[in-house]
Design an enzyme around this catalytic site. Structure first.
Site, PDB file in Angstrom:
ATOM      1  N   HIS A 155       0.800  -1.236   0.000  1.00 25.64           N
ATOM      2  CA  HIS A 155       0.000   0.000   0.000  1.00 25.64           C
ATOM      3  C   HIS A 155       0.825   1.274   0.000  1.00 25.64           C
ATOM      4  CE1 HIS A 155      -3.998  -1.788   0.790  1.00 25.64           C
ATOM      5  NE2 HIS A 155      -3.310  -2.699   1.437  1.00 25.64           N
ATOM      6  N   LYS A 173      -7.990  13.960   4.648  1.00 31.79           N
ATOM      7  CA  LYS A 173      -7.115  12.790   4.619  1.00 31.79           C
ATOM      8  C   LYS A 173      -6.113  12.947   5.734  1.00 31.79           C
ATOM      9  CE  LYS A 173      -6.049  13.959   0.296  1.00 31.79           C
ATOM     10  NZ  LYS A 173      -6.214  12.747  -0.480  1.00 31.79           N
ATOM     11  N   ARG A 174      -5.335  11.858   6.008  1.00 30.09           N
ATOM     12  CA  ARG A 174      -4.284  12.000   7.003  1.00 30.09           C
ATOM     13  C   ARG A 174      -3.346  13.148   6.610  1.00 30.09           C
ATOM     14  NH1 ARG A 174      -3.677   8.041  11.070  1.00 30.09           N
ATOM     15  NH2 ARG A 174      -1.897   9.302  11.700  1.00 30.09           N
ATOM     16  N   LYS A 230       1.169  14.419   1.061  1.00 30.61           N
ATOM     17  CA  LYS A 230      -0.190  14.746   0.637  1.00 30.61           C
ATOM     18  C   LYS A 230      -0.358  16.259   0.425  1.00 30.61           C
ATOM     19  CE  LYS A 230      -2.143  10.739   3.091  1.00 30.61           C
ATOM     20  NZ  LYS A 230      -2.828   9.926   2.065  1.00 30.61           N
ATOM     21  N   THR A 254      -8.387   6.692  -2.015  1.00 32.13           N
ATOM     22  CA  THR A 254      -9.744   6.167  -2.181  1.00 32.13           C
ATOM     23  C   THR A 254     -10.746   7.293  -1.936  1.00 32.13           C
ATOM     24  OG1 THR A 254      -9.532   5.359   0.086  1.00 32.13           O
ATOM     25  CG2 THR A 254      -9.343   3.732  -1.676  1.00 32.13           C
ATOM     26  N   LYS A 296     -14.367   8.594  -3.883  1.00 29.08           N
ATOM     27  CA  LYS A 296     -15.630   8.957  -3.224  1.00 29.08           C
ATOM     28  C   LYS A 296     -16.097  10.336  -3.698  1.00 29.08           C
ATOM     29  CE  LYS A 296     -13.932   6.214   0.557  1.00 29.08           C
ATOM     30  NZ  LYS A 296     -13.011   6.231   1.708  1.00 29.08           N
TER      31      LYS A 296
HETATM   32  C1  NBG Z   1      -2.569   3.773   1.879  1.00 25.06           C
HETATM   33  C2  NBG Z   1      -2.125   4.646   0.735  1.00 25.06           C
HETATM   34  C3  NBG Z   1      -3.320   5.126  -0.071  1.00 25.06           C
HETATM   35  C4  NBG Z   1      -4.157   3.935  -0.488  1.00 25.06           C
HETATM   36  C5  NBG Z   1      -4.511   3.115   0.732  1.00 25.06           C
HETATM   37  C6  NBG Z   1      -5.298   1.885   0.382  1.00 25.06           C
HETATM   38  C7  NBG Z   1      -1.321   3.044   3.814  1.00 25.06           C
HETATM   39  C8  NBG Z   1      -0.060   2.451   4.330  1.00 25.06           C
HETATM   40  N1  NBG Z   1      -1.402   3.235   2.514  1.00 25.06           N
HETATM   41  O1  NBG Z   1      -2.877   5.819  -1.203  1.00 25.06           O
HETATM   42  O2  NBG Z   1      -1.399   5.743   1.229  1.00 25.06           O
HETATM   43  O3  NBG Z   1      -5.327   4.359  -1.118  1.00 25.06           O
HETATM   44  O4  NBG Z   1      -3.355   2.696   1.396  1.00 25.06           O
HETATM   45  O5  NBG Z   1      -4.643   1.122  -0.566  1.00 25.06           O
HETATM   46  O6  NBG Z   1      -2.231   3.334   4.581  1.00 25.06           O
END
Ligand code: NBG
Length: 791
Positions: free
Chosen positions: A349, A528-529, A534, A636, A640
């Site tokens: 991920h 988002k985080r 980001k 994701t 949305k």
């Molecule tokens: C996150 C990514 C996102 C991705 C999501 C789901 C982690 C380690 N990774 O870009 O930063 O959409 O995973 O795949 O949380």
């Protein structure tokens, strides 16, 4: 009996017999619990049926192992998937209870950090919708992700107490307990190897049924909780050591106490490794017990069991499965390794180097002495099979979980097309060359039940009225909206939906935070985080530059904009926390500027979580997906937003690339460098300085921050940020600023033409069908798991 009447009866039954209340004395929580139980009963029927069907069919089961399941509230999921919305509203209304208030009483289960955890939750729902027999395995953290508030603009963290209120969805399974060991030593007698752990805790199961669309199927989310083998030391108690007597239980529970609040780096090293092994070992024990009961012959394991490792967190599954098969069940090492590999697959991920798990070998060896031996054996076996291999998974006194996962998996997948390609040329280059068929792509998706049908009932209603309801589990049907989009009257209705959603959000913000905004403004949202890659700081820099420009020329024809932010920073990630504070400080100054007030407002909503996302996304006009290209594996949230009719301003990163392909380049505000250009630009000495010198707007924004315009009396407050940007600027905020500014001004112009904007937004909805997690799960079932639907 009508459905409403039977729901009413079961709510009243639960109120009386499960909670001992009559309607006159029931408090909000009682109503919420009674309604949840009434819904849960119906889900339970589907759940038990699904289990029977799976046994009868002798079907292959999918096991999704994940340290995170960001499930949020479940009540609405249940009601919506069982199509009981009108009935539930009617029942509550009869007793003068507000449906929305009852739903909002449920604590938001934040058992995850961000994308990876939310993806796992969407996947569980899609697995049920598709009728694929599956279990999610995770940890029942007592404290999910921390609760965020702001004090003087600064993030303050408090523990999340989701279990403090009653939770309706889980079934405790005290009979399902496994003993999990740590530490100790390894005994080798000839061929026989035995691990004797020095510390043991029990993993106890809690099951939550996850229902799919129309209640046709339900799967299980099984979460493990730490329990002491001997919870109470009577001897110590009798000697007056009351605290000590309860210590074993307290210690055992520590293991499932907290979710580590960081999705990129790992804290609390030892406890985190313990958690990972605890989850994985308990899950494998459970999987094998189920398999033994039904099939017996271990050689059949890969044809009946597919285990997905969600990131490297459960990577210990490889050596653990080998240990059980070899040490405990007596299969040869080679065969054990082959069987394990036949069952396991791994999803990566992130490419961020700091997020690729490695463990210090001393710590690892102390906690899991047998596993480190097995990892060495796996590694040398792999090296022997691939004589040209250069890199070991055991180097620099580290155990590298990425390569371990890769080697022990029959498939490895990335989460967007770009990310998958980058995996092949960066982190897994050598392993990919050795095993070119192993890496596959499964672009992420989101469940349309939660992310459109429940969170945006107005839009869902308009869609269903236009094309029927088949889109709910066949999202590509949204394409059928396209002819209507050419109809001005329809488009006006689409616009009205968005307007109503915005009015609702702004009322809610007014009531909740005393924040009053004009719903006619453009709602520009970044949620988002918090992470430098980001680039929330790119957004606030542009906002500040824009503010300065409006002040220069307040009579120009500005497009009024509300900049909305939400997101948590890891408690130890000070730079990210400074960005939050800067945004809040900028909001304080800018929001109180009477000159710019009609045109620009900023709000950072605290404690971003799934429920808040469900409120914000339907009301968004513009989706900010502005990561440094090459860094966001997929995203994701981006999906949305597009689905809910918010065009993206974004870079060619992660799934943005595919979103743009689907919705059309003309319906996407692209800016910034590509992943390749990013790598080239980094090589240019002083790239940030050059970018600043070339753009007076950027320079001015940085000057305003540095001079303390937003931190009166403490100009140095943000010098960490400004000097980072003016110096290394690893994430190329400065280099992308100018093009970001251009894209934002294009947004301003486009938004003025209401019809044209609605056209663009509606095409985003109509063309987002591919981003359903149903499509993603079908991909995993076919390409990776070899699993089939039983519906
Ligand atoms: C996150 C990514 C996102 C991705 C999501 C789901 C982690 C380690 N990774 O870009 O930063 O959409 O995973 O795949 O949380």
């Amino acid at each position: 009996m009508t459905t409403t009447a039977s729901l009413r009866e079961s709510v009243l039954q639960h109120l009386r017999y499960s909670f001992g209340k009559d309607p006159e004395h029931a408090i909000l929580e009682d109503w919420r619990m009674a309604l949840s139980y009434a819904v849960r009963d119906r889900i339970t029927d589907a759940w038990i049926d699904a289990t029977h069907k799976t046994y009868e069919a002798g079907a292959k089961r999918v096991y999704y192992l994940s340290m995170e399941f960001l499930i949020g509230r479940l009540i609405e999921d249940g009601i919506v998937n069982l199509e009981l919305v009108d009935e539930a509203k009617a029942v509550l209304q009869e007793f003068g209870k507000d449906y929305a208030a009852v739903l909002a009483d449920e604590p938001d289960a934040a058992l995850g950090n961000g994308g990876l955890g939310r993806l796992a939750a969407c996947f569980l729902e899609s697995l049920s919708t598709l009728g694929c027999p599956a279990h999610g395995y995770g940890i029942r953290y007592e404290h999910g992700l921390f609760r965020q508030s702001f004090v003087d603009g600064r993030q303050v963290e408090q523990p999340e107490l989701w279990l403090e209120q009653r939770h309706a969805w889980e079934f405790e399974r005290p009979e399902v307990r496994y003993r999990i060991g740590f530490g100790g030593h390894v005994d080798t007698r000839g061929e026989t190897v035995r691990w004797h752990p020095s510390e043991v805790v029990d993993a106890e199961a809690y099951d939550t049924p996850i229902v799919g669309w129309k209640g046709r199927w339900a799967n299980t989310l099984r979460l493990w909780s730490g329990r002491a083998i001997h919870p109470f030391d009577l001897d110590r108690f009798n000697h007056g050591d009351f605290a000590g007597a309860a210590q074993p239980e307290a210690l055992a529970r520590t293991i499932s106490r907290v979710l580590y609040p960081d999705d990129t780096t790992v804290e609390g090293k030892e406890l985190r490794l313990k958690q990972e092994y605890f989850l994985t070992a308990a899950a494998l024990r459970d999987i094998l017990r189920r398999f033994d009961n039904q099939f017996g012959d271990l050689r059949k394991l890969p044809s009946k069991v597919a285990i997905q490792l969600n990131d490297t967190h459960p990577a210990i599954a490889g050596p653990e499965l080998v240990r059980v098969l070899h040490d405990e069940r007596g299969l040869s090492f080679e065969e054990s390794m082959e069987i394990a590999k036949g069952c396991l697959s791994y999803t990566n991920h992130t490419l961020l180097p700091e997020a690729l798990e490695t463990w210090d070998e001393a710590l690892f060896g102390r906690l899991l002495p047998r596993h480190i031996q097995l990892i060495d054996q796996i590694d040398s076996t792999h090296a022997k099979q691939n004589p040209s291999r250069l890199n070991s998974m055991r180097a620099d006194h580290q155990v590298k979980m990425g390569p371990l996962s890769f080697v022990m998996a029959h498939h490895v997948n990335g989460v967007s097309a770009l990310h998958t390609e980058l995996m092949k040329t960066t982190v897994f280059e050598e392993l990919h060359n050795l095993h070119p068929e192993r890496i596959v792509n499964e672009t992420n998706g989101v469940t349309p039940r939660r992310w459109l049908l429940s969170c945006n009932p107005r839009l869902a209603g308009l869609i269903t009225e236009t094309i029927g309801e088949d889109w709910v589990d066949d999202l590509e049907q949204l394409q059928k909206l396209e002819p209507s989009i050419e109809d001005a009257a329809w488009l006006d209705r689409y616009t009205q939906v968005k307007r109503d959603n915005k009015a609702e959000l702004s009322n809610w913000m007014g009531q909740t935070y005393g924040l009053h905004v004009d719903p006619e403004m453009l709602f520009d949202v970044q949620i988002k985080r918090l992470h430098e890659y980001k680039r929330q700081h790119l957004n606030i820099l542009e906002t500040i530059a824009h503010w300065a420009e409006i002040r220069d020329n307040p009579n120009a024809d500005w497009t009024p904009r509300l900049k909305l932010f939400g997101g948590k920073a890891a408690p130890g990630y000070f730079f990210a926390k400074d960005i939050i504070r800067l945004i809040n400080d900028a909001a304080t100054v800018i929001n109180s500027d009477p000159v710019t007030a009609p045109f620009l407002k900023i709000a950072f909503l605290p404690n971003y979580n799934v429920s808040l996302a469900e409120r914000m996304i339907p009301a968004a006009d513009l989706s900010e997906q502005i990561s440094t290209a090459g860094k966001e594996a997929s995203g994701t949230g981006n999906m949305k937003f597009a689905l809910n009719g918010a065009p993206t301003v974004g870079t060619l990163d992660g799934a943005n690339v595919e979103i743009r392909e689907h919705v059309g380049a003309e319906n996407f505000f692209l800016f910034g460098m590509t992943a390749e250009e990013v790598m080239e630009r980094r090589k240019i000495e002083g790239h940030a300085r050059k970018a600043i010198d070339a753009d007076p707007r950027l320079k001015r924004a940085l000057d305003l921050i540095r001079e303390g315009r937003f931190s009166p009396g403490e100009p140095e407050r943000y010098h960490g940020i400004t000097s980072n940007l003016e110096g290394a600027d690893y994430f190329l905020v400065c280099s992308d600023f100018t093009d970001y500014w251009r894209a934002q001004r294009e947004v301003d112009v486009a938004f003025k033409d209401t019809r044209a904007w609605a056209h663009m937004a509606a095409l985003n909805t109509a063309r987002s069908g591919w981003f359903s997690s149903d499509r993603t799960i079908r991909g995993y079932m076919g390409d990776i798991w070899g699993a089939t639907s039983l519906l």
